[in-house]
Design an enzyme around this catalytic site. Structure first.
Site, PDB file in Angstrom:
ATOM      1  N   ARG A 110       0.857  -1.207   0.000  1.00 18.80           N
ATOM      2  CA  ARG A 110       0.000   0.000   0.000  1.00 18.80           C
ATOM      3  C   ARG A 110       0.893   1.259   0.000  1.00 18.80           C
ATOM      4  NH1 ARG A 110      -4.315   1.347   4.933  1.00 18.80           N
ATOM      5  NH2 ARG A 110      -4.945   3.415   4.227  1.00 18.80           N
ATOM      6  N   SER A 158       5.722   9.781  13.340  1.00 16.09           N
ATOM      7  CA  SER A 158       4.744   8.722  13.005  1.00 16.09           C
ATOM      8  C   SER A 158       4.383   7.882  14.230  1.00 16.09           C
ATOM      9  CB  SER A 158       5.323   7.840  11.890  1.00 16.09           C
ATOM     10  OG  SER A 158       6.573   7.358  12.291  1.00 16.09           O
ATOM     11  N   ASN A 161       1.264   2.178  14.865  1.00 16.33           N
ATOM     12  CA  ASN A 161       0.355   1.192  14.262  1.00 16.33           C
ATOM     13  C   ASN A 161       0.484   1.036  12.757  1.00 16.33           C
ATOM     14  OD1 ASN A 161      -0.857   3.643  13.787  1.00 16.33           O
ATOM     15  ND2 ASN A 161      -2.919   2.935  14.239  1.00 16.33           N
ATOM     16  N   LYS A 184      11.018  11.355  12.708  1.00 18.84           N
ATOM     17  CA  LYS A 184      11.037  10.758  14.049  1.00 18.84           C
ATOM     18  C   LYS A 184      10.045   9.593  14.043  1.00 18.84           C
ATOM     19  CE  LYS A 184      10.560  10.072  18.546  1.00 18.84           C
ATOM     20  NZ  LYS A 184      10.180   8.650  18.388  1.00 18.84           N
ATOM     21  N   ASP A 222      10.243  17.122  22.576  1.00 21.36           N
ATOM     22  CA  ASP A 222      10.042  18.564  22.784  1.00 21.36           C
ATOM     23  C   ASP A 222      11.184  19.360  22.167  1.00 21.36           C
ATOM     24  OD1 ASP A 222       7.841  17.854  24.147  1.00 21.36           O
ATOM     25  OD2 ASP A 222       8.434  18.696  26.086  1.00 21.36           O
ATOM     26  N   GLU A 257      -2.984  14.223  12.890  1.00 19.10           N
ATOM     27  CA  GLU A 257      -3.946  13.112  12.729  1.00 19.10           C
ATOM     28  C   GLU A 257      -3.982  12.427  14.067  1.00 19.10           C
ATOM     29  OE1 GLU A 257      -3.915   9.838   9.769  1.00 19.10           O
ATOM     30  OE2 GLU A 257      -2.178  10.925   9.033  1.00 19.10           O
ATOM     31  N   ARG A 290      -6.510   0.933  15.574  1.00 23.07           N
ATOM     32  CA  ARG A 290      -6.535   1.839  14.422  1.00 23.07           C
ATOM     33  C   ARG A 290      -7.324   3.070  14.827  1.00 23.07           C
ATOM     34  NH1 ARG A 290     -10.116  -0.426  11.566  1.00 23.07           N
ATOM     35  NH2 ARG A 290      -9.840   0.820   9.696  1.00 23.07           N
ATOM     36  N   CYS A 291      -6.817   4.227  14.420  1.00 24.89           N
ATOM     37  CA  CYS A 291      -7.541   5.456  14.774  1.00 24.89           C
ATOM     38  C   CYS A 291      -8.958   5.398  14.233  1.00 24.89           C
ATOM     39  CB  CYS A 291      -6.804   6.666  14.214  1.00 24.89           C
ATOM     40  SG  CYS A 291      -6.605   6.600  12.441  1.00 24.89           S
ATOM     41  N   ARG A 444      -9.574   4.862   6.447  1.00 25.09           N
ATOM     42  CA  ARG A 444      -8.881   6.007   5.853  1.00 25.09           C
ATOM     43  C   ARG A 444      -8.871   5.974   4.341  1.00 25.09           C
ATOM     44  NH1 ARG A 444      -2.758   6.155   5.787  1.00 25.09           N
ATOM     45  NH2 ARG A 444      -3.054   4.217   6.905  1.00 25.09           N
TER      46      ARG A 444
HETATM   47  P1  NAP Z   1       1.752   8.463  20.628  1.00 20.91           P
HETATM   48  O1  NAP Z   1       2.137   7.823  21.893  1.00 20.91           O
HETATM   49  O2  NAP Z   1       1.081   9.779  20.679  1.00 20.91           O
HETATM   50  O3  NAP Z   1       3.111   8.548  19.767  1.00 20.91           O
HETATM   51  C1  NAP Z   1       3.112   9.040  18.467  1.00 20.91           C
HETATM   52  C2  NAP Z   1       4.492   9.567  18.123  1.00 20.91           C
HETATM   53  O4  NAP Z   1       4.790  10.716  18.894  1.00 20.91           O
HETATM   54  C3  NAP Z   1       5.635   8.588  18.400  1.00 20.91           C
HETATM   55  O5  NAP Z   1       6.583   8.719  17.390  1.00 20.91           O
HETATM   56  C4  NAP Z   1       6.174   9.092  19.722  1.00 20.91           C
HETATM   57  O6  NAP Z   1       7.514   8.698  19.957  1.00 20.91           O
HETATM   58  C5  NAP Z   1       6.079  10.570  19.480  1.00 20.91           C
HETATM   59  N1  NAP Z   1       6.136  11.416  20.663  1.00 20.91           N
HETATM   60  C6  NAP Z   1       5.845  11.121  21.943  1.00 20.91           C
HETATM   61  N2  NAP Z   1       6.024  12.215  22.732  1.00 20.91           N
HETATM   62  C7  NAP Z   1       6.439  13.221  21.923  1.00 20.91           C
HETATM   63  C8  NAP Z   1       6.788  14.586  22.128  1.00 20.91           C
HETATM   64  N3  NAP Z   1       6.761  15.168  23.316  1.00 20.91           N
HETATM   65  N4  NAP Z   1       7.177  15.321  21.067  1.00 20.91           N
HETATM   66  C9  NAP Z   1       7.236  14.767  19.836  1.00 20.91           C
HETATM   67  N5  NAP Z   1       6.926  13.478  19.568  1.00 20.91           N
HETATM   68  C10 NAP Z   1       6.514  12.713  20.616  1.00 20.91           C
HETATM   69  O7  NAP Z   1       0.778   7.550  19.753  1.00 20.91           O
HETATM   70  P2  NAP Z   1       0.894   5.991  19.420  1.00 20.91           P
HETATM   71  O8  NAP Z   1       0.772   5.239  20.694  1.00 20.91           O
HETATM   72  O9  NAP Z   1       2.059   5.726  18.549  1.00 20.91           O
HETATM   73  O10 NAP Z   1      -0.433   5.783  18.570  1.00 20.91           O
HETATM   74  C11 NAP Z   1      -1.655   5.579  19.203  1.00 20.91           C
HETATM   75  C12 NAP Z   1      -2.549   6.785  19.109  1.00 20.91           C
HETATM   76  O11 NAP Z   1      -2.425   7.404  17.839  1.00 20.91           O
HETATM   77  C13 NAP Z   1      -4.019   6.489  19.239  1.00 20.91           C
HETATM   78  O12 NAP Z   1      -4.646   7.470  20.020  1.00 20.91           O
HETATM   79  C14 NAP Z   1      -4.552   6.579  17.821  1.00 20.91           C
HETATM   80  O13 NAP Z   1      -5.893   6.887  17.705  1.00 20.91           O
HETATM   81  C15 NAP Z   1      -3.689   7.616  17.244  1.00 20.91           C
HETATM   82  N6  NAP Z   1      -3.559   7.445  15.800  1.00 20.91           N
HETATM   83  C16 NAP Z   1      -4.245   8.272  15.007  1.00 20.91           C
HETATM   84  C17 NAP Z   1      -4.188   8.128  13.655  1.00 20.91           C
HETATM   85  C18 NAP Z   1      -4.987   9.008  12.758  1.00 20.91           C
HETATM   86  O14 NAP Z   1      -4.796   8.877  11.562  1.00 20.91           O
HETATM   87  N7  NAP Z   1      -5.855   9.860  13.243  1.00 20.91           N
HETATM   88  C19 NAP Z   1      -3.376   7.161  13.082  1.00 20.91           C
HETATM   89  C20 NAP Z   1      -2.668   6.328  13.923  1.00 20.91           C
HETATM   90  C21 NAP Z   1      -2.760   6.494  15.282  1.00 20.91           C
HETATM   91  P3  NAP Z   1       7.812   7.410  20.893  1.00 20.91           P
HETATM   92  O15 NAP Z   1       7.233   6.255  20.187  1.00 20.91           O
HETATM   93  O16 NAP Z   1       9.287   7.393  20.969  1.00 20.91           O
HETATM   94  O17 NAP Z   1       7.153   7.678  22.203  1.00 20.91           O
HETATM   95  O1  G3H Z   2      -4.693   4.340  12.634  1.00 21.67           O
HETATM   96  C1  G3H Z   2      -4.968   5.225  11.835  1.00 21.67           C
HETATM   97  C2  G3H Z   2      -4.890   5.016  10.406  1.00 21.67           C
HETATM   98  O2  G3H Z   2      -4.883   6.257   9.741  1.00 21.67           O
HETATM   99  C3  G3H Z   2      -6.039   4.144   9.962  1.00 21.67           C
HETATM  100  O3  G3H Z   2      -5.864   3.745   8.663  1.00 21.67           O
HETATM  101  O4  G3H Z   2      -8.232   3.119   8.226  1.00 21.67           O
HETATM  102  O5  G3H Z   2      -6.404   2.436   6.671  1.00 21.67           O
HETATM  103  O6  G3H Z   2      -6.605   1.394   8.936  1.00 21.67           O
HETATM  104  P1  G3H Z   2      -6.836   2.602   8.097  1.00 21.67           P
END
Ligand code: NAP
Ligand code: G3H
Length: 481
Positions: A110, A158, A161, A184, A222, A257, A290-291, A444
């Site tokens: 993909r 990024s 997931n 990052k 940060d 996102e 997945r978000c 998505r």
């Molecule tokens: P996360 O804990 O927020 O981490 C995301 C990224 O941010 C990681 O690369 C993390 O690094 C980094 N990060 C953490 N603290 C930071 C800071 N202070 N400054 C800059 N970067 C920082 O999220 P996740 O656990 O990977 O993903 C789960 C969440 O993401 C869920 O809430 C999900 O819904 C959301 N999500 C949303 C979408 C969407 O398209 N809307 C897609 C995927 C996921 P580290 O890994 O080193 O901590």
């Molecule tokens: O986790 C968030 C992704 O943007 C969801 O993508 O709907 O293709 O699984 P997807």
């Protein structure tokens, strides 16, 4: 030095050289399947992050000056190299973030398609030419040439997931538009991200145009976000992290996102077989991590028993096990996330929800749990579970669903299941979300559709064309003839 220091230890990329941290410190990545170490990545210091960002900024002007078609050709070669590495990268995604091998390889394929589409679409960006005489007091002799120019150094952050797809969906639009990139990766998933960039280096990435900063976000995040040479930030991850980044970033453009609490609204006249199938796949694929997963179902009372029976039957057939066993429901990313899901189930149970299907609970492996009669006082009705539990809320009509949605703190997507399209459109109009899916699960793709969240689900728009737009700003040249 190469990307691999040994079987498990990996280097990061600085000016097309694979390097470790000066301190020798690393962060270990553990497999969600069995907690074995899948990889170790350099834990960069703030000084090293500073150097990486400065060195990226140093080549911005040169990269911006390259021809658009050359940048597009680089992306095409990247897609090719990536595809050649599908097995290797797929294997790493599978081990690092616990996706099944086929779904991990699917992510790589993909991504290659997304990069190719971006390489094409990026060639079509253009500015505009405006005549002054539309505004009183100005004349045709005043003309504005509106060019589209890159922001400069883009910080791409990024989530775990989609460690490859949600990284490339930021990097490719940044590069095609003449931005340089500091990448990052999420720590869990970082090696997959490094391998994806190895494909880009093989494709001919010029030195310094993309550098990678590895290490815990809580340690270096940060510092990177507030670095004065970062010109734009594109982030996917949790709402809390996103909000924190937006505050820190202050005046530079930020695209976010974030999380979601996507509802499936099921009306009496819905095709319940189809609705059940879409709900199960929408809510539970990749164990709900997945978000865009369906995170609550609102079903009219008259259809609820039948829908829940159909969902139960489908869920009973799902194989629960390790990702290496090609199970449908696999261990969650870590124990903390699993504990959170368990706490939501417990809260709902204590407050009177009925558990209509109970999943196994074995450390971070949680089988799917279906909760019926979920009410508004329960946390699972509102909080993003990001795991394999699905709450059903019974409603008397669609107005109740719309009213409940108005109080949703998130606004990513929503699904409406009904055979009455007029009704579906009317409900869609009332929902404050980025996307409404009619008779289909929330998701998505296809990747060139606009993808956005409102409220706590994000800021700005992604999807190939919109992501490209977000990487450019206007620059106006006024001719006074
Ligand atoms: P996360 O804990 O927020 O981490 C995301 C990224 O941010 C990681 O690369 C993390 O690094 C980094 N990060 C953490 N603290 C930071 C800071 N202070 N400054 C800059 N970067 C920082 O999220 P996740 O656990 O990977 O993903 C789960 C969440 O993401 C869920 O809430 C999900 O819904 C959301 N999500 C949303 C979408 C969407 O398209 N809307 C897609 C995927 C996921 P580290 O890994 O080193 O901590
Ligand atoms: O986790 C968030 C992704 O943007 C969801 O993508 O709907 O293709 O699984 P997807």
């Amino acid at each position: 030095m190469s990307l691999r220091q040994d079987n498990k230890k990996f280097h990061t990329l600085l000016n097309n050289k694979w390097v470790g941290s000066q301190s020798g410190e690393t962060v270990k990545i553990y497999s969600p399947d069995d907690q074995s170490i899948t990889g170790e990545i350099p834990a960069l210091s703030q000084e090293e992050v500073d150097a990486a960002i400065n060195q990226t900024a140093d080549v911005q002007a040169n990269w911006e000056a390259t021809e658009g078609h050359e940048r597009s050709e680089l992306l095409h070669r990247w897609a090719e190299e990536l595809e050649k590495m599908t097995d290797e990268i797929g294997e790493m995604i599978h081990k690092e973030v616990g996706k099944t091998l086929s779904s991990a390889k699917g992510e790589v394929k993909r991504t290659a398609q997304l990069i190719r589409h971006t390489a094409e679409e990026g060639l079509r960006t253009h500015g505009s030419f405006i005549q002054g005489d539309a505004f009183p007091g100005a004349s045709k002799a005043t003309k504005a040439m509106v060019q589209k120019v890159p922001h400069g150094v883009v910080l791409a952050i990024s989530p775990f997931n989609y460690p490859v797809n949600l990284a490339a969906s930021k990097i490719a639009p940044a590069l095609i538009t003449g931005n340089t990139v500091v990448f990052k990766p999420a720590t869990q998933g970082a090696v997959s991200g490094l391998l994806m960039v190895e494909a880009l280096v093989k494709a001919g990435l010029p030195e310094g145009v993309l550098n990678i900063i590895t290490g815990r976000g809580s340690v270096i995040g940060d510092f990177a976000v507030t670095h004065d040479k970062i010109d734009m930030i594109t982030f996917t991850g949790g709402t809390e992290t996103g909000r924190h980044i937006a505050k820190k970033a202050s005046m530079i453009p930020v695209v976010l996102e974030l999380g979601g609490k996507d509802p499936a609204i099921v009306l009496e006249d819905a095709d319940l077989d189809k609705a059940a199938k879409e709900i199960v796949s929408g809510a539970l694929s990749y164990s709900g991590q997945r978000c865009t997963a369906i995170k609550r179902v609102m079903v009219v009372d008259s259809a609820a028993d039948e829908l829940i029976d159909k969902v139960k039957a489908l869920v009973a057939d799902l194989k629960v096990g390790l990702s290496s066993e090609d199970a449908a429901i696999t261990p969650m990313i870590d124990q903390k996330s699993a504990d959170y899901v368990l706490s939501l189930i417990e809260d709902a149970r204590e407050k009177g929800a009925s558990v209509v299907h109970e999943g196994v609970k074995d450390k971070n492996l949680l089988g799917p749990t279906l909760l019926d009669h979920v009410t508004e006082d329960m946390e699972v009705a509102w909080e993003e579970q990001f795991g394999p539990v699905l709450p059903f809320m019974r409603i008397s009509n669609e107005l109740e669903a719309v009213a409940l949605e108005k109080r949703n703190a998130y606004g990513l997507q929503a699904s409406v299941f009904t055979q009455n399209l007029e009704n579906a459109f009317a409900i869609a109009d009332k929902l404050n979300v980025g996307t409404v899916q009619v008779n289909g699960k929330t998701s998505r793709g296809p990747d060139h559709f606009p993808f956005l969240g409102v409220k706590n689900s994000g800021q700005g728009v992604q999807g190939i064309g919109r992501s490209i737009d977000s990487m450019l700003r206007d620059k106006v040249l006024v001719l006074n003839l």
